[in-house]
Design an enzyme around this catalytic site. Sequence first.
Site, mmCIF file in Angstrom:
data_model
loop_
_atom_site.group_PDB
_atom_site.id
_atom_site.type_symbol
_atom_site.label_atom_id
_atom_site.label_comp_id
_atom_site.label_asym_id
_atom_site.label_seq_id
_atom_site.Cartn_x
_atom_site.Cartn_y
_atom_site.Cartn_z
ATOM 1 N N LYS A 288 0.848 -1.215 0.000
ATOM 2 C CA LYS A 288 0.000 0.000 0.000
ATOM 3 C C LYS A 288 0.873 1.251 0.000
ATOM 4 C CE LYS A 288 -2.627 -1.003 3.739
ATOM 5 N NZ LYS A 288 -3.694 -0.805 4.743
ATOM 6 N N LYS B 34 2.833 2.086 2.212
ATOM 7 C CA LYS B 34 2.795 2.643 3.568
ATOM 8 C C LYS B 34 3.907 1.989 4.365
ATOM 9 C CE LYS B 34 -1.884 4.057 4.809
ATOM 10 N NZ LYS B 34 -2.955 3.902 5.812
HETATM 11 N N1 C2G Z 1 -10.178 6.479 9.355
HETATM 12 C C1 C2G Z 1 -11.180 7.370 9.737
HETATM 13 N N2 C2G Z 1 -10.866 8.650 9.986
HETATM 14 C C2 C2G Z 1 -9.580 9.082 9.880
HETATM 15 C C3 C2G Z 1 -8.563 8.193 9.507
HETATM 16 C C4 C2G Z 1 -8.884 6.870 9.250
HETATM 17 O O1 C2G Z 1 -12.364 6.992 9.840
HETATM 18 N N3 C2G Z 1 -9.322 10.396 10.138
HETATM 19 C C5 C2G Z 1 -10.557 5.088 9.075
HETATM 20 C C6 C2G Z 1 -10.245 4.677 7.632
HETATM 21 O O2 C2G Z 1 -11.299 5.078 6.762
HETATM 22 C C7 C2G Z 1 -10.150 3.162 7.752
HETATM 23 C C8 C2G Z 1 -9.600 2.968 9.185
HETATM 24 O O3 C2G Z 1 -9.799 4.218 9.879
HETATM 25 O O4 C2G Z 1 -11.456 2.574 7.666
HETATM 26 C C9 C2G Z 1 -8.125 2.624 9.188
HETATM 27 O O5 C2G Z 1 -7.442 3.634 8.469
HETATM 28 P P1 C2G Z 1 -5.958 3.272 7.917
HETATM 29 O O6 C2G Z 1 -5.164 2.700 9.015
HETATM 30 O O7 C2G Z 1 -5.480 4.456 7.152
HETATM 31 O O8 C2G Z 1 -6.298 2.072 6.942
HETATM 32 P P2 C2G Z 1 -6.113 2.009 5.348
HETATM 33 O O9 C2G Z 1 -4.725 2.324 4.976
HETATM 34 O O10 C2G Z 1 -7.231 2.798 4.775
HETATM 35 O O11 C2G Z 1 -6.275 0.442 5.096
HETATM 36 O O12 C2G Z 1 -8.013 -3.448 3.032
HETATM 37 C C10 C2G Z 1 -8.292 -2.138 3.485
HETATM 38 C C11 C2G Z 1 -7.050 -1.419 3.920
HETATM 39 O O13 C2G Z 1 -6.222 -2.218 4.742
HETATM 40 C C12 C2G Z 1 -7.442 -0.150 4.673
#
Ligand code: C2G
Length: 129
Positions: A44, A46
């Site tokens: 990703k 990341k």
């Molecule tokens: N999130 C949120 N508000 C934020 C930041 C994140 O609601 N200000 C939510 C994201 O939408 C996600 C969850 O928190 O549902 C986790 O965010 P991340 O750790 O950034 O996950 P991501 O990289 O989006 O990975 O298969 C799906 C992926 O693994 C999702």
Amino acid sequence: MKRVITYGTFDLLHYGHIRLLERAKAQGDYLIVALSTDEFNAGKNKRAYFSWEERRGILEAIRSVDLVIPEKTWEQKAEDIVRYHVDVLVMGDDWEGKFDEFSDLCEVKYLARTAEISTSQIKSDLSTR
Ligand code: C2G
């Protein structure tokens, strides 16, 4: 028992993550978090600050979280939904529509992201202080 699953990296855990986890739990009685492995994160583009084990320990300490499993691939979701008898897949709405393919296996819900906060924002703010 209504079982909910959500997926993510959850690095440098912040109130946006917590609000998502609390709202996800509120969709049922049991919340599974499929936590992106360090290898999956590389895919990703990341690089989490905390290792998978450290991020897992943090999530397991949260009242809303009942089980943490590894997220290793994009494709594992259908298998997870079946294996863990999931009723609801929940994601933040930055993923709106991306997981609708699983709506034949379970409910798919997208919840509003919390504005103004993100792990990348935290990292950039700290680097400029
Ligand atoms: N999130 C949120 N508000 C934020 C930041 C994140 O609601 N200000 C939510 C994201 O939408 C996600 C969850 O928190 O549902 C986790 O965010 P991340 O750790 O950034 O996950 P991501 O990289 O989006 O990975 O298969 C799906 C992926 O693994 C999702």
